[in-house]
Each structure stands twice: as structure tokens, then as C-alpha cells.
Design an enzyme around this catalytic site. Structure first.
Site: not given
Ligand code: NI
Length: 174
Positions: A46, A51, A94-95, A136-137, A140
């Protein structure tokens, strides 16, 4: 299609609140294509536009385990319209927080309203991994990271570790 740099903590851009998209036009589609490729390359399941430094309410995801059977999902202006009281727990990463993982509780099921890749209005019922991932996204898009659900002590340890790793990678000896 271009690969973009993924921002990592403690970059303050990750704390910005993203703005709604007016229209799913060519520019938005190109951004979604770039986001998807950047996510596959990372690799991750994701990615939110913020990000890669773009404060727009856009998320891409692909939860398929088989790289041969890609299943890209695009969410523009995603909004949670319902959440279950029942929670489920996943170990999240998470990236933007490389190599760090923590168990996080979130509503097991949720309904999400959004615009798809073609700008059509959709609503889906999400459960399990899909439910966790979309929550989660969407976090962000509101400047929230999974470490915000941890104790201050655990959160500080993770921020310190990632900041230290980042400095070491950037260090150049000539
Ligand atoms: Ni993330």
C-alpha cells in the site's frame, strides 16, 4: 512511468493532512500509475500519495500474494463510512518507517467510499487485511502513522532507530 522517492520518518511532510482531489483527470491517473510502480518496486502492499510528497487524498494498494497475478486497487478521496466494534490485530510495517514492525489493533471490518481509477464513485465492504491496510493508508492522508498507536517509549525507540539508519545510509566517506 516514473519511480518516485519514498519519504521516511522523521520527514515532517508525512505529518501533513492531504487535500481532496477535485477530479480524476489525466494528471491524477499518471500520479496513481507512478505510485503503483513505486509501491511494487519498494516492495510494499500500500502507498499513499503523501509518502512520495504529494498531499492529495490518493491511495494505491495491491494485496495479492502472487506477483504473476497483480490486483491493483486505487482509492481517490477514500472515506470510512462504517467501522466494526470488533478489532483485529496485524503486525504492521510501513514504507515510510523502514524495517520496523508492531502489532496494531484496528476495526476488523469497515466500509469505504471512494472514487476509482476512472473517477466512478464506489463503496466496498473491507475485512481482514484489506480493512487494516485501507485504514493504515487513510491514516497517512491525515498525517497519522502506525507508530502513533504505540506507547511514547516504543514510538521514540522506532523514530530514533530509523533516523540513525537514515544518517548512516546518507553518510559518504571519500
Ligand atoms: Ni504506511
Amino acid at each position: 512511468m516514473a519511480l518516485k522517492k519514498i519519504l521516511t520518518i522523521p520527514d515532517s511532510i508525512l505529518r501533513q493532512k492531504s487535500l481532496p482531489v477535485d477530479k480524476v483527470n489525466k494528471e491524477v491517473k499518471t500520479l496513481m500509475d507512478d505510485m503503483l510502480n513505486t509501491m511494487y518496486e519498494a516492495p510494499g502492499i500500500g502507498l499513499a500519495a503523501i509518502q512520495i510528497g504529494v498531499p492529495k487524498r490518493i491511495v494505491v494498494m495491491d494485496l495479492s500474494k502472487d506477483p504473476e497475478k497483480k490486483n491493483p486497487m486505487y482509492f481517490v478521496n477514500p472515506e470510512i463510512t462504517w467501522k466494526s466494534d470488533l478489532k483485529s490485530t496485524y503486525e504492521e510495517g510501513c514504507l515510510s518507517i523502514p524495517n520496523q514492525f508492531a502489532k496494531i489493533d484496528r476495526p476488523e471490518k469497515c466500509n469505504v467510499k471512494f472514487l476509482d481509477y476512472d473517477g466512478n464513485s464506489k463503496e466496498i465492504k473491507a475485512e481482514g487485511l484489506l480493512s487494516t491496510c485501507i485504514q493504515h493508508e487513510i491514516d497517512h492522508l491525515n498525517g497519522v502513522l502506525f507508530i502513533d498507536y504505540l506507547s511514547k517509549l516504543k514510538k521514540d525507540i522506532i523514530i530514533k532507530k530509523v533516523s540513525k539508519d537514515k544518517k548512516e545510509t546518507e553518510r559518504v566517506v571519500v
